[in-house]
Design a protein around this motif. Structure first.
Motif, PDB file in Angstrom:
ATOM      1  N   MET A  15      41.461  44.222  30.055  1.00 14.38           N
ATOM      2  CA  MET A  15      42.039  43.570  31.501  1.00 14.38           C
ATOM      3  C   MET A  15      41.211  42.126  31.534  1.00 14.38           C
ATOM      4  O   MET A  15      40.050  42.367  31.739  1.00 14.38           O
ATOM      5  CB  MET A  15      41.481  44.773  32.201  1.00 14.38           C
ATOM      6  N   ASN A  16      41.809  41.304  31.710  1.00 12.69           N
ATOM      7  CA  ASN A  16      41.261  40.199  32.324  1.00 12.69           C
ATOM      8  C   ASN A  16      41.522  39.663  33.345  1.00 12.69           C
ATOM      9  O   ASN A  16      42.816  39.768  34.000  1.00 12.69           O
ATOM     10  CB  ASN A  16      41.662  38.826  31.262  1.00 12.69           C
ATOM     11  N   ILE A  17      40.528  39.422  34.340  1.00 12.74           N
ATOM     12  CA  ILE A  17      40.771  39.100  35.831  1.00 12.74           C
ATOM     13  C   ILE A  17      40.167  37.918  36.093  1.00 12.74           C
ATOM     14  O   ILE A  17      38.791  37.588  35.928  1.00 12.74           O
ATOM     15  CB  ILE A  17      40.146  40.144  36.744  1.00 12.74           C
ATOM     16  N   VAL A  18      40.940  37.067  36.959  1.00 10.82           N
ATOM     17  CA  VAL A  18      40.298  35.812  37.475  1.00 10.82           C
ATOM     18  C   VAL A  18      39.834  35.918  38.938  1.00 10.82           C
ATOM     19  O   VAL A  18      40.728  36.501  39.634  1.00 10.82           O
ATOM     20  CB  VAL A  18      41.327  34.763  37.245  1.00 10.82           C
ATOM     21  N   VAL A  19      38.677  35.623  39.052  1.00 12.14           N
ATOM     22  CA  VAL A  19      38.242  35.783  40.648  1.00 12.14           C
ATOM     23  C   VAL A  19      38.097  34.225  41.091  1.00 12.14           C
ATOM     24  O   VAL A  19      37.251  33.587  40.609  1.00 12.14           O
ATOM     25  CB  VAL A  19      37.217  36.425  40.607  1.00 12.14           C
ATOM     26  N   CYS A  20      39.084  33.895  42.143  1.00  7.13           N
ATOM     27  CA  CYS A  20      38.743  32.789  42.627  1.00  7.13           C
ATOM     28  C   CYS A  20      37.711  32.755  43.987  1.00  7.13           C
ATOM     29  O   CYS A  20      37.654  33.399  44.674  1.00  7.13           O
ATOM     30  CB  CYS A  20      39.911  32.038  43.755  1.00  7.13           C
ATOM     31  N   LEU A  21      36.801  31.688  43.785  1.00 11.57           N
ATOM     32  CA  LEU A  21      35.381  31.921  44.477  1.00 11.57           C
ATOM     33  C   LEU A  21      35.168  30.641  45.315  1.00 11.57           C
ATOM     34  O   LEU A  21      35.155  29.692  44.643  1.00 11.57           O
ATOM     35  CB  LEU A  21      34.333  32.412  43.541  1.00 11.57           C
ATOM     36  N   LYS A  22      35.137  30.981  46.556  1.00 10.24           N
ATOM     37  CA  LYS A  22      34.843  29.641  47.513  1.00 10.24           C
ATOM     38  C   LYS A  22      33.461  29.841  47.787  1.00 10.24           C
ATOM     39  O   LYS A  22      33.108  31.035  48.338  1.00 10.24           O
ATOM     40  CB  LYS A  22      35.808  29.550  48.462  1.00 10.24           C
ATOM     41  N   LEU A  48      34.693  43.249  38.825  1.00 12.01           N
ATOM     42  CA  LEU A  48      33.729  43.846  37.922  1.00 12.01           C
ATOM     43  C   LEU A  48      33.919  45.590  37.867  1.00 12.01           C
ATOM     44  O   LEU A  48      34.025  45.890  36.831  1.00 12.01           O
ATOM     45  CB  LEU A  48      32.208  43.642  38.467  1.00 12.01           C
ATOM     46  N   ARG A  49      34.299  46.211  38.990  1.00 10.77           N
ATOM     47  CA  ARG A  49      34.359  47.410  38.853  1.00 10.77           C
ATOM     48  C   ARG A  49      35.709  47.759  37.943  1.00 10.77           C
ATOM     49  O   ARG A  49      35.897  48.625  37.021  1.00 10.77           O
ATOM     50  CB  ARG A  49      34.805  48.127  40.160  1.00 10.77           C
ATOM     51  N   GLN A  50      36.902  46.917  38.192  1.00 11.18           N
ATOM     52  CA  GLN A  50      37.901  47.191  37.370  1.00 11.18           C
ATOM     53  C   GLN A  50      37.703  47.109  35.640  1.00 11.18           C
ATOM     54  O   GLN A  50      38.104  47.829  35.007  1.00 11.18           O
ATOM     55  CB  GLN A  50      39.144  46.256  37.981  1.00 11.18           C
ATOM     56  N   ARG A  51      36.972  46.151  35.639  1.00  7.16           N
ATOM     57  CA  ARG A  51      36.661  45.752  34.182  1.00  7.16           C
ATOM     58  C   ARG A  51      35.838  46.942  33.453  1.00  7.16           C
ATOM     59  O   ARG A  51      35.711  47.313  32.519  1.00  7.16           O
ATOM     60  CB  ARG A  51      36.054  44.572  33.997  1.00  7.16           C
ATOM     61  N   GLU A  52      34.858  47.418  34.385  1.00  4.65           N
ATOM     62  CA  GLU A  52      34.006  48.397  34.046  1.00  4.65           C
ATOM     63  C   GLU A  52      34.972  49.601  33.700  1.00  4.65           C
ATOM     64  O   GLU A  52      34.568  50.458  32.740  1.00  4.65           O
ATOM     65  CB  GLU A  52      33.011  48.650  34.824  1.00  4.65           C
ATOM     66  N   LYS A  53      35.742  50.188  34.679  1.00  2.00           N
ATOM     67  CA  LYS A  53      36.537  51.019  34.574  1.00  2.00           C
ATOM     68  C   LYS A  53      37.416  50.848  33.251  1.00  2.00           C
ATOM     69  O   LYS A  53      37.598  52.127  32.454  1.00  2.00           O
ATOM     70  CB  LYS A  53      37.402  51.357  35.787  1.00  2.00           C
ATOM     71  N   HIS A  54      37.740  50.067  32.788  1.00  2.00           N
ATOM     72  CA  HIS A  54      38.815  49.927  31.943  1.00  2.00           C
ATOM     73  C   HIS A  54      38.119  49.577  30.414  1.00  2.00           C
ATOM     74  O   HIS A  54      38.663  49.900  29.608  1.00  2.00           O
ATOM     75  CB  HIS A  54      39.710  48.148  32.285  1.00  2.00           C
ATOM     76  N   GLY A  55      36.796  49.328  30.498  1.00  2.00           N
ATOM     77  CA  GLY A  55      36.083  49.092  29.493  1.00  2.00           C
ATOM     78  C   GLY A  55      36.178  48.004  28.796  1.00  2.00           C
ATOM     79  O   GLY A  55      35.469  47.864  27.506  1.00  2.00           O
ATOM     80  N   SER A  56      37.093  47.234  28.917  1.00  2.00           N
ATOM     81  CA  SER A  56      37.051  45.910  27.990  1.00  2.00           C
ATOM     82  C   SER A  56      37.569  44.869  28.861  1.00  2.00           C
ATOM     83  O   SER A  56      38.137  44.996  30.038  1.00  2.00           O
ATOM     84  CB  SER A  56      37.907  46.000  26.954  1.00  2.00           C
ATOM     85  N   ALA A 112      30.050  38.749  35.966  1.00  2.00           N
ATOM     86  CA  ALA A 112      31.017  37.835  35.428  1.00  2.00           C
ATOM     87  C   ALA A 112      30.923  37.464  34.249  1.00  2.00           C
ATOM     88  O   ALA A 112      29.526  37.262  33.895  1.00  2.00           O
ATOM     89  CB  ALA A 112      31.523  36.812  36.567  1.00  2.00           C
ATOM     90  N   ASP A 113      31.934  37.245  33.307  1.00  2.00           N
ATOM     91  CA  ASP A 113      31.406  36.657  31.741  1.00  2.00           C
ATOM     92  C   ASP A 113      31.643  35.379  31.746  1.00  2.00           C
ATOM     93  O   ASP A 113      30.661  35.011  31.062  1.00  2.00           O
ATOM     94  CB  ASP A 113      32.702  37.560  31.192  1.00  2.00           C
ATOM     95  N   ARG A 114      32.262  34.381  32.133  1.00  2.00           N
ATOM     96  CA  ARG A 114      32.069  33.209  32.354  1.00  2.00           C
ATOM     97  C   ARG A 114      32.842  32.472  33.398  1.00  2.00           C
ATOM     98  O   ARG A 114      33.335  33.270  34.432  1.00  2.00           O
ATOM     99  CB  ARG A 114      32.848  32.660  30.986  1.00  2.00           C
ATOM    100  N   ALA A 115      32.475  31.346  33.575  1.00  2.00           N
ATOM    101  CA  ALA A 115      33.090  30.669  34.840  1.00  2.00           C
ATOM    102  C   ALA A 115      33.639  29.133  34.602  1.00  2.00           C
ATOM    103  O   ALA A 115      33.239  28.531  33.374  1.00  2.00           O
ATOM    104  CB  ALA A 115      31.882  30.454  35.819  1.00  2.00           C
ATOM    105  N   ILE A 116      34.578  28.718  35.354  1.00  2.00           N
ATOM    106  CA  ILE A 116      35.093  27.453  35.448  1.00  2.00           C
ATOM    107  C   ILE A 116      34.814  27.016  36.761  1.00  2.00           C
ATOM    108  O   ILE A 116      35.153  27.389  37.782  1.00  2.00           O
ATOM    109  CB  ILE A 116      36.724  27.443  35.220  1.00  2.00           C
TER     110      ILE A 116
END
Ligand SMILES: Cc1cc2nc3c(=O)[nH]c(=O)nc-3n(C[C@H](O)[C@H](O)[C@H](O)COP(=O)(O)OP(=O)(O)OC[C@H]3O[C@@H](n4cnc5c(N)ncnc54)[C@H](O)[C@@H]3O)c2cc1C
Ligand SMILES: Nc1ncnc2c1ncn2[C@@H]1O[C@H](COP(=O)(O)O)[C@@H](O)[C@H]1O
Lengths: 330, 261
Positions: free
Chosen positions: B1-8, B47-55, B80-84
């Motif tokens: 599960m890859n999730i992009v978070v837009c952060l302002k 973060l919670r979704q990734r943790e639940k999903h495990g990968s 978070a794993d990485r950032a743009i």
């Protein structure tokens, strides 16, 4: 050429959303200065009654758009249908009220049409051929006048409570109601909806409380709520809160006042450490007397308060509790 | 599960806001910044979704000046794993929602993701638009004002908030864009270990030219002509004095003038 103003009318289960009437007032006011013709559009199934209700207002025309795919609201079907309506009618301006549903589809619609959308406006001013819109930034702390620099149609939404629905002008004769055909066969409706529901039955009915003491993030910590409880007990008032307090589970959800919580109009609403964001204010602005206690003299809550104390609530609340007790002869 | 978070990044909640000399924005001297509130919840949910999903990965995407690195680093420290980071003077032209969304969309062209999270609205401009314009541009399904997220195979079932305490579950196919409502979860703090780990994580700076964007392409279609303090609509009686005095006066007013006590 693009002409006239088109008003989006929101309905659920064939019932008109009252905020559409507020935006009708805005549209009528704009048209009064520009001479635009005004029309309205309703989407759904079984919407004749809503259309008739709206047609009584001063409008040139009411368009109805019926299709199986519009029976329950989905963003894909609404975007698909309105896109065709707007391309067909070619209005100069399209107006919405800034409801949760409009938030859910209108930005997609305007993006699909490559147009700009001025959201959550509170008023307008006509400047030559341009309509300049006023919208708030920083949760109501600052106003801005916004000018649109792209070709029509201009898309705009108005904040709930900016205009008074009861001031909507009635027409000399009912407006003509016209069914518009759209072809949604190629629209892929990706959303599967379930029935709307409310969380577990509300334990407290704040709408019946004559006195409400409401707290906001200014209270800082859960443990500090004690001083508010003391005040409320001395006054014989119910406790309510702004959203962050309930989000943090410092108070249960059914104490939340505002657009996603309860709407109240008590004799006295005492807002303590609440900034006065619009989503809170819509739930309490009709209170008979509003008192605000806030350390920030510029907090928007003071704009609607009858009485205000500027200062630190941790100094003021204990003093207030003592005075209330004294006044009650305790 | 890859999730992009837009952060302002936006001015801190308790900032004293003053109008800038040119009356187009706030005076940003002496302002400190933080993640926009709903975005902090969006990050936590990712973060919670990734943790639940495990990968999978949580990728932070932020457009803004140098100072934004601070919030990006905080997000990396939280997990978070990485950032743009879209960081270029040219991006200053993007002052309306469509401009920002155009740049964010360009940055996501070559990314593989299942979900994109944005806040439901930013605490400064409050357009409530960037997320959905991004969804429309990328052809993603969408749901807004989300209070619960349940991935189910190729779809995601979410609880949407409706007005006045009503909710609704809807299901949409992934990849999908969700606009997250504040209060969807309880936020975590960054740990010392997280802060140390963040130093090794990828923080990619992207320029407008890397995305084939020019200032021209980001020109706003709506501009702030004037910023000013709201004009008060109600005559508020401000009660002055020391706490005890003010409290006594208020009680008197409420008892004898307003007659509500
Ligand atoms: C779609 C949507 C729906 C929403 N629904 C709701 C809703 O139903 N209800 C709701 O309330 N909000 C709702 N909100 C959130 C709303 O926009 C605001 O974020 C929220 O109301 C802010 O709560 P607050 O005033 O307690 O906090 P803040 O805005 O953080 O204000 C805290 C205030 O406390 C003051 N303060 C701090 N310390 C002290 C002190 N020691 N003494 C005195 N004053 C102090 C500060 O000056 C400030 O004015 C919604 C938002 C969105 C986008
Ligand atoms: N400059 C930005 N960089 C990254 N994300 C942004 C930016 N501006 C807006 N967003 C995202 O879009 C959401 C809605 O913003 P807005 O449309 O301005 O209310 C924010 O909560 C963010 O998640």
């Amino acid at each position: 050429m693009s002409e006239g103003i088109l008003l989006f009318i929101e309905q659920r289960d064939g019932k008109l959303n009252r905020t559409s009437l507020e935006t009708l007032v805005a549209v009528q006011k704009i048209a009064a200065t520009t001479g635009d013709t005004t029309s309205a559009v309703v989407l759904g199934q079984g919407i004749n009654e809503v259309a008739t209700e709206i047609a009584a207002k001063k409008l040139a025309k009411v368009y109805t758009v019926e299709d199986d795919k519009l029976a329950t609201y989905t963003p894909d079907a609404y975007v698909g249908a309105l896109k065709q309506v707007i391309e067909k009618l070619n209005p100069r301006m399209v107006a919405f009220s800034h409801t949760y549903r409009v938030r859910d589809f209108a930005p997609r619609l305007t993006a699909a049409l490559g147009k700009t959308f001025v959201t959550d406006c509170i008023s307008f001013r006509q400047d030559g051929n341009d309509t300049v819109f006023t919208r708030q930034i920083f949760q109501g702390k600052i106003n801005t006048d916004v000018r649109v620099q792209s070709a029509p149609p201009i898309f705009v939404s108005f904040q709930a409570g900016s205009y008074r629905a009861d001031l909507a002008e009635v027409g000399d004769a009912p407006a003509a109601v016209e069914a518009l055909a759209v072809d949604l066969s190629s629209v892929d409706v990706r959303t599967q909806t379930e029935a709307p529901f409310q969380e577990a039955k509300q334990a407290v009915d704040l709408t019946q409380a004559p006195l409400i003491v409401a707290i906001g993030r200014g209270i800082k910590e859960k443990d500090n709520i004690k001083i508010i409880e003391d005040l409320a007990a001395a006054m014989g008032a119910e406790i309510a809160a702004s959203r962050p307090i309930c989000d943090n589970e410092w108070l249960p959800m059914d104490r939340q006042i505002g657009s996603s919580g309860q709407t109240v109009a008590p004799k006295l609403y005492l807002a303590i450490g609440i900034s006065g964001a619009i989503q809170h204010v819509v739930g309490m602005k009709n209170s008979q007397t509003i008192v605000a206690i806030n350390k920030d003299p510029e907090a928007p809550i003071f704009d609607i308060a009858d009485y205000g104390i500027v200062g630190d609530l941790f100094d003021i609340i204990p003093a207030l509790t003592a005075e209330v007790k004294k006044a009650k002869g305790e | 599960m890859n999730i992009v978070v837009c952060l302002k990044q936006v001015p801190k909640k308790d900032s004293i806001l003053r109008i800038a000399a040119d009356q187009k924005w706030i005076d940003d001297r002496d302002i400190s910044y933080e993640m926009s509130e709903a975005d902090a919840y969006a990050l936590e949910e990712a973060l919670r979704q990734r943790e639940k999903h495990g990968s999978g990965e949580v990728i932070v995407l932020a457009l803004g000046p140098e100072r934004v690195r601070q919030s990006i680093k905080e997000a990396l420290a939280k997990g978070a794993d990485r950032a743009i980071h879209l960081h270029d003077d040219i991006f200053n032209s993007a002052t309306d929602a469509a401009g920002v969304a155009r740049a964010l969309a360009a940055a996501l062209k070559d990314e593989k993701f299942d979900l994109v999270f944005t806040g439901l609205q930013s605490d400064d401009y409050g357009f409530a638009q960037v997320g959905l314009i991004l969804a429309e541009t990328l052809g993603l399904s969408s749901a807004t004002i989300v209070m619960e997220v349940q991935p189910e195979g190729d779809s995601v079932r979410v609880k949407r908030e409706l007005e006045s305490g009503w909710f609704q579950w809807v299901k949409i196919p992934m990849p999908a864009l969700l606009t997250i409502q504040s209060g969807i979860n309880q936020l975590r703090y960054a740990t010392l270990k997280g802060i140390m780990a963040a130093k090794k994580k990828e923080l990619k700076e992207v320029k407008a030219a890397d995305l084939g964007l020019t200032a021209q392409a980001l020109q706003p279609a709506q501009v702030i002509e004037k910023a000013y303090l709201p004009i008060k609509s109600k005559q508020t009686e401000i009660i002055a004095g020391k706490p005890a005095e003010a409290a006594a006066k208020l009680v008197e007013k409420l008892k004898f003038d307003a007659r509500v006590l």
